[in-house]
Design a protein around this motif. Structure first.
Motif, short mmCIF file in Angstrom:
data_model
loop_
_atom_site.label_atom_id
_atom_site.label_comp_id
_atom_site.label_asym_id
_atom_site.label_seq_id
_atom_site.Cartn_x
_atom_site.Cartn_y
_atom_site.Cartn_z
N THR A 131 -8.33 -10.15 -3.72
CA THR A 131 -7.65 -8.94 -3.25
C THR A 131 -7.85 -8.77 -1.75
O THR A 131 -6.93 -8.40 -1.01
N THR A 132 -9.08 -9.03 -1.28
CA THR A 132 -9.36 -8.94 0.16
C THR A 132 -8.52 -9.95 0.94
O THR A 132 -7.94 -9.63 1.98
N PHE A 133 -8.46 -11.19 0.43
CA PHE A 133 -7.62 -12.21 1.07
C PHE A 133 -6.16 -11.75 1.08
O PHE A 133 -5.48 -11.83 2.11
N TYR A 134 -5.67 -11.29 -0.06
CA TYR A 134 -4.27 -10.88 -0.23
C TYR A 134 -3.91 -9.79 0.79
O TYR A 134 -2.89 -9.89 1.49
N LEU A 141 -6.48 -12.22 10.65
CA LEU A 141 -7.12 -13.53 10.47
C LEU A 141 -8.62 -13.40 10.23
O LEU A 141 -9.21 -14.19 9.49
N LYS A 142 -9.24 -12.40 10.82
CA LYS A 142 -10.69 -12.20 10.66
C LYS A 142 -11.02 -11.89 9.19
O LYS A 142 -11.97 -12.43 8.63
N VAL A 143 -10.23 -11.03 8.57
CA VAL A 143 -10.45 -10.68 7.17
C VAL A 143 -10.22 -11.89 6.28
O VAL A 143 -11.00 -12.17 5.36
N VAL A 144 -9.14 -12.62 6.55
CA VAL A 144 -8.86 -13.84 5.78
C VAL A 144 -10.02 -14.82 5.89
O VAL A 144 -10.47 -15.39 4.88
N TRP A 176 -11.19 -25.48 8.81
CA TRP A 176 -10.81 -24.16 9.28
C TRP A 176 -9.88 -24.19 10.48
O TRP A 176 -8.93 -23.40 10.57
N PHE A 177 -10.09 -25.10 11.40
CA PHE A 177 -9.21 -25.16 12.59
C PHE A 177 -7.77 -25.41 12.18
O PHE A 177 -6.84 -24.71 12.63
N ASN A 178 -7.56 -26.38 11.30
CA ASN A 178 -6.20 -26.69 10.86
C ASN A 178 -5.62 -25.58 9.99
O ASN A 178 -4.43 -25.26 10.09
N VAL A 179 -6.45 -24.99 9.15
CA VAL A 179 -5.97 -23.92 8.27
C VAL A 179 -5.53 -22.70 9.08
O VAL A 179 -4.45 -22.14 8.84
N LYS A 180 -6.35 -22.29 10.04
CA LYS A 180 -5.96 -21.10 10.81
C LYS A 180 -4.74 -21.39 11.69
O LYS A 180 -3.93 -20.48 11.95
N THR A 181 -4.55 -22.65 12.08
CA THR A 181 -3.35 -23.02 12.83
C THR A 181 -2.10 -22.86 11.96
O THR A 181 -1.07 -22.34 12.40
#
Length: 220
Positions: free
Chosen positions: A70-73, A81-84, A111-116
């Motif tokens: 739920t938090t991710f959603y 992005l910080k919450v994700v 994480w670098f590729n995912v946040k990109t």
């Protein structure tokens, strides 16, 4: 005769002196009584007992997993992005989505590729208004031990851009906290190809549920 008598006296005297010396030496050289040897009474070191695994509190763990998703959603739909990031195990995160129209975004690792990838979805004019919908509720959760830690797979009938679809999630529990380690959102029209119940496997490789008919809570 006198000389013989004198010689005899000297011989007896010498023999007497030698006897005293021998007796004395025998007393000095007498060994002290041996001390009794101690027999070892210690038993071999016992092997440390293997700690038994605590029973899984499925209801509590499922509630915690639901809270993480739920938090991710909410964080994703607010483009925070910080919450994700706080919901991810960033040391081993994998993330992917599949759009309507057979447009799979390759599963990104690290994480670098995912946040990109996530930032690209939010910034691109064709996808920036898309949400992860239509509900944060998970439908199935499977939990099991992996060594001494817990891992889980979860299925949600929701997806990025075109709900309902399916969300496939793999989570790990670290320091009493559940974290998403792999997540893939499959749009509704792509469920036939990439969904849980098709002949192909879901794209995330640690997702261990075999089908939506698997008994809830239990590892397959």
């Amino acid at each position: 005769m006198k000389l013989r008598l004198t010689w005899l006296v000297l011989v007896l005297f010498a023999v007497g002196i030698m006897s005293i010396g021998i007796v004395g030496c025998g007393t000095d050289e007498e060994e002290a009584p041996e001390k009794p040897t101690e027999s070892s009474t210690k038993s071999p070191a016992e092997e440390p007992a293997v700690a038994s695994k605590a029973p899984i509190d499925f209801e509590a763990e499922k509630k915690a997993i639901q809270e993480v998703f739920t938090t991710f959603y909410n964080g994703f739909n607010k483009q925070d992005l910080k919450v994700v990031q706080e919901t991810f195990d960033t040391s081993a995160i994998k993330f992917g989505v599949i759009f309507a129209g057979d447009e799979p975004v390759p599963v990104a690792s690290g994480w670098f590729n995912v946040k990109t990838v996530i930032s690209g979805l939010w910034d691109n004019h064709t996808t920036k208004n898309n949400k992860w919908g239509s509900t944060p509720n998970l439908s199935k959760v499977w939990i099991r031990y992996k060594g001494s830690s817990l891992e889980a797979s979860a299925l949600g009938y929701n997806a990025y851009k075109t709900p309902p679809g399916e969300t496939h999630i793999y989570l790990v529990k670290k320091k009493d906290e559940w974290l998403i380690q792999q997540i893939d959102g499959v749009s509704n029209r792509n469920v036939a190809k990439f969904g849980l119940d098709n002949t192909a496997k879901p794209r995330i490789d640690k997702f261990f549920a075999r089908s939506s008919d698997d008994e809830e809570d239990l590892a397959p």
